[in-house]
Design an enzyme around this catalytic site. Structure first.
Site, PDB file in Angstrom:
ATOM      1  CE  LYS A 126      16.245  27.483   8.132  1.00 12.40           C
ATOM      2  NZ  LYS A 126      16.194  28.705   7.292  1.00 12.40           N
ATOM      3  NE  ARG A 161      22.561  28.278   9.033  1.00 14.39           N
ATOM      4  CZ  ARG A 161      21.443  28.602   9.690  1.00 14.39           C
ATOM      5  NH1 ARG A 161      20.992  27.858  10.648  1.00 14.39           N
ATOM      6  NH2 ARG A 161      20.795  29.692   9.356  1.00 14.39           N
ATOM      7  NE  ARG A 184      12.958  36.999  10.577  1.00 13.00           N
ATOM      8  CZ  ARG A 184      13.782  35.964  10.432  1.00 13.00           C
ATOM      9  NH1 ARG A 184      13.326  34.733  10.535  1.00 13.00           N
ATOM     10  NH2 ARG A 184      15.050  36.173  10.140  1.00 13.00           N
ATOM     11  NE  ARG A 220      16.815  36.701  13.203  1.00 10.46           N
ATOM     12  CZ  ARG A 220      16.796  35.444  12.757  1.00 10.46           C
ATOM     13  NH1 ARG A 220      15.780  34.650  13.068  1.00 10.46           N
ATOM     14  NH2 ARG A 220      17.775  34.979  12.008  1.00 10.46           N
ATOM     15  NE  ARG A 225      20.342  35.515   8.088  1.00 11.65           N
ATOM     16  CZ  ARG A 225      19.087  35.877   8.342  1.00 11.65           C
ATOM     17  NH1 ARG A 225      18.764  37.152   8.396  1.00 11.65           N
ATOM     18  NH2 ARG A 225      18.169  34.972   8.548  1.00 11.65           N
TER      19      ARG A 225
HETATM   20  P1  AP5 Z   1      10.829  32.165   9.484  1.00 10.95           P
HETATM   21  O1  AP5 Z   1       9.941  31.024   9.850  1.00 10.95           O
HETATM   22  O2  AP5 Z   1      11.331  33.043  10.564  1.00 10.95           O
HETATM   23  O3  AP5 Z   1      12.005  31.648   8.511  1.00 10.95           O
HETATM   24  P2  AP5 Z   1      13.335  30.847   8.826  1.00 10.95           P
HETATM   25  O4  AP5 Z   1      13.577  29.955   7.663  1.00 10.95           O
HETATM   26  O5  AP5 Z   1      13.254  30.205  10.183  1.00 10.95           O
HETATM   27  O6  AP5 Z   1      14.339  32.045   8.798  1.00 10.95           O
HETATM   28  P3  AP5 Z   1      15.624  32.397   9.660  1.00 10.95           P
HETATM   29  O7  AP5 Z   1      16.060  33.757   9.184  1.00 10.95           O
HETATM   30  O8  AP5 Z   1      15.362  32.278  11.149  1.00 10.95           O
HETATM   31  O9  AP5 Z   1      16.591  31.291   9.229  1.00 10.95           O
HETATM   32  P4  AP5 Z   1      18.090  31.333   9.192  1.00 10.95           P
HETATM   33  O10 AP5 Z   1      18.384  29.919   8.872  1.00 10.95           O
HETATM   34  O11 AP5 Z   1      18.732  32.336   8.325  1.00 10.95           O
HETATM   35  O12 AP5 Z   1      18.471  31.892  10.657  1.00 10.95           O
HETATM   36  P5  AP5 Z   1      18.708  31.156  12.052  1.00 10.95           P
HETATM   37  O13 AP5 Z   1      17.904  31.846  13.052  1.00 10.95           O
HETATM   38  O14 AP5 Z   1      18.611  29.680  11.917  1.00 10.95           O
HETATM   39  O15 AP5 Z   1      10.019  33.057   8.416  1.00 10.95           O
HETATM   40  C1  AP5 Z   1      10.591  34.234   7.867  1.00 10.95           C
HETATM   41  C2  AP5 Z   1       9.487  35.283   7.671  1.00 10.95           C
HETATM   42  O16 AP5 Z   1       8.575  34.832   6.668  1.00 10.95           O
HETATM   43  C3  AP5 Z   1       8.623  35.539   8.930  1.00 10.95           C
HETATM   44  O17 AP5 Z   1       8.250  36.906   8.931  1.00 10.95           O
HETATM   45  C4  AP5 Z   1       7.380  34.641   8.709  1.00 10.95           C
HETATM   46  O18 AP5 Z   1       6.233  35.177   9.345  1.00 10.95           O
HETATM   47  C5  AP5 Z   1       7.247  34.657   7.200  1.00 10.95           C
HETATM   48  N1  AP5 Z   1       6.766  33.392   6.643  1.00 10.95           N
HETATM   49  C6  AP5 Z   1       7.111  32.141   7.048  1.00 10.95           C
HETATM   50  N2  AP5 Z   1       6.521  31.205   6.262  1.00 10.95           N
HETATM   51  C7  AP5 Z   1       5.805  31.905   5.330  1.00 10.95           C
HETATM   52  C8  AP5 Z   1       4.981  31.502   4.233  1.00 10.95           C
HETATM   53  N3  AP5 Z   1       4.790  30.190   3.946  1.00 10.95           N
HETATM   54  N4  AP5 Z   1       4.419  32.468   3.469  1.00 10.95           N
HETATM   55  C9  AP5 Z   1       4.621  33.784   3.757  1.00 10.95           C
HETATM   56  N5  AP5 Z   1       5.363  34.240   4.801  1.00 10.95           N
HETATM   57  C10 AP5 Z   1       5.964  33.294   5.564  1.00 10.95           C
HETATM   58  O19 AP5 Z   1      20.273  31.467  12.289  1.00 10.95           O
HETATM   59  C11 AP5 Z   1      20.724  32.770  12.583  1.00 10.95           C
HETATM   60  C12 AP5 Z   1      22.243  32.772  12.666  1.00 10.95           C
HETATM   61  O20 AP5 Z   1      22.687  31.860  13.700  1.00 10.95           O
HETATM   62  C13 AP5 Z   1      22.981  32.284  11.408  1.00 10.95           C
HETATM   63  O21 AP5 Z   1      23.142  33.321  10.454  1.00 10.95           O
HETATM   64  C14 AP5 Z   1      24.325  31.809  12.006  1.00 10.95           C
HETATM   65  O22 AP5 Z   1      25.162  32.897  12.299  1.00 10.95           O
HETATM   66  C15 AP5 Z   1      23.889  31.174  13.316  1.00 10.95           C
HETATM   67  N6  AP5 Z   1      23.600  29.744  13.169  1.00 10.95           N
HETATM   68  C16 AP5 Z   1      22.392  29.131  13.357  1.00 10.95           C
HETATM   69  N7  AP5 Z   1      22.500  27.807  13.119  1.00 10.95           N
HETATM   70  C17 AP5 Z   1      23.795  27.576  12.779  1.00 10.95           C
HETATM   71  C18 AP5 Z   1      24.509  26.415  12.390  1.00 10.95           C
HETATM   72  N8  AP5 Z   1      23.916  25.211  12.306  1.00 10.95           N
HETATM   73  N9  AP5 Z   1      25.825  26.545  12.094  1.00 10.95           N
HETATM   74  C19 AP5 Z   1      26.441  27.721  12.191  1.00 10.95           C
HETATM   75  N10 AP5 Z   1      25.823  28.884  12.528  1.00 10.95           N
HETATM   76  C20 AP5 Z   1      24.502  28.809  12.827  1.00 10.95           C
END
Ligand code: AP5
Length: 207
Positions: free
Chosen positions: A14, A86, A120, A153, A164
């Site tokens: 994402k 979410r 990552r 991370r 997660r």
């Molecule tokens: P990356 O682009 O980092 O993936 P992502 O989907 O953004 O992953 P996240 O882990 O950041 O998402 P998440 O939703 O779990 O965490 P968030 O930070 O929002 O890519 C991942 C890896 O793959 C990287 O190494 C990249 O280089 C690689 N990659 C990407 N695309 C690729 C491809 N096409 N092919 C190959 N490799 C690829 O949230 C963290 C925490 O915050 C949550 O757990 C929660 O506690 C809190 N939080 C955030 N939002 C909310 C909400 N709305 N409500 C409640 N709690 C929340």
């Protein structure tokens, strides 16, 4: 202006895709994960509240997230929401202050996201994201953009990734059906190289 939600499991790409799509379509990229990590790093009241939930791989409570997003959207249009909503409660709350025009669902299987999150690495100074397998930095352990030291991370530890993913399946996956019923869902195969995925998303969203 179009307001877009990006859905998908942890590690679906994402953040990677959102950065490219927002730049190309001139949208405001709002990543709730990035905002929360910044609040934690600065030790704010919100950061202190969120930290424990994030470390355990649990969701920060809905009312906290809704207030946080509402404040940052602040009447703007042309927003790309990454990681929000979410839960169904967040989706219903969002609809009260921002019309959602399109929802992109990045479909990626569990084994692939677990593999991606294990390799990552991120730059805590500038927020750049790397992958040791698919997007390695030019100098091992150093950020290409700012030269900062790369880290893993804390919530990419295997037990937290597993939690997660469970939370995603229970609370966030129902949003796919929710937005499909509203006729807003665009499903994109996220298991292809980032450039290919991003250009598909851009084509689907281009007016
Ligand atoms: P990356 O682009 O980092 O993936 P992502 O989907 O953004 O992953 P996240 O882990 O950041 O998402 P998440 O939703 O779990 O965490 P968030 O930070 O929002 O890519 C991942 C890896 O793959 C990287 O190494 C990249 O280089 C690689 N990659 C990407 N695309 C690729 C491809 N096409 N092919 C190959 N490799 C690829 O949230 C963290 C925490 O915050 C949550 O757990 C929660 O506690 C809190 N939080 C955030 N939002 C909310 C909400 N709305 N409500 C409640 N709690 C929340």
């Amino acid at each position: 202006m179009t307001n877009v939600v990006l859905l998908g499991p942890p590690g679906a790409g994402k953040g990677t895709i959102a950065a490219r799509v927002a730049a190309e379509l001139d949208l405001l990229h709002l990543s709730t994960g990035d905002v929360l990590r910044d609040e934690v790093a600065r030790g704010t009241e919100l950061g202190q509240l969120a930290q424990g939930f994030m470390e355990r791989g649990e969701l920060v409570p809905d009312h906290v997230m809704l207030a946080m997003v509402r404040e940052r959207v602040n009447g703007r249009e042309g927003v790309l929401l990454d990681g929000f909503p979410r839960t169904l409660a967040q989706a219903e709350g969002l609809a009260r202050f921002l019309p959602v025009h399109a929802v992109v669902y990045l479909a990626v299987r569990k084994d692939e996201v677990v593999r991606r999150l294990g390799s990552r690495r991120v730059c805590p100074s500038c927020g750049a994201v790397y992958n040791l397998v698919t997007q390695p930095p030019e100098v091992p352990g150093r950020c290409d953009r700012c030269g900062g030291g790369l880290i893993q991370r804390a919530d990419d530890a295997p037990d937290v990734v597993a939690r997660r993913y469970e939370v995603y399946e229970r609370d966030s996956r129902p949003l796919v059906e929710h937005y499909a019923r509203q006729g807003k869902l665009i499903t994109v195969d996220g298991a292809r190289p980032p450039d290919v995925v991003a250009s598909d998303v851009i084509e689907a969203l281009r007016p």
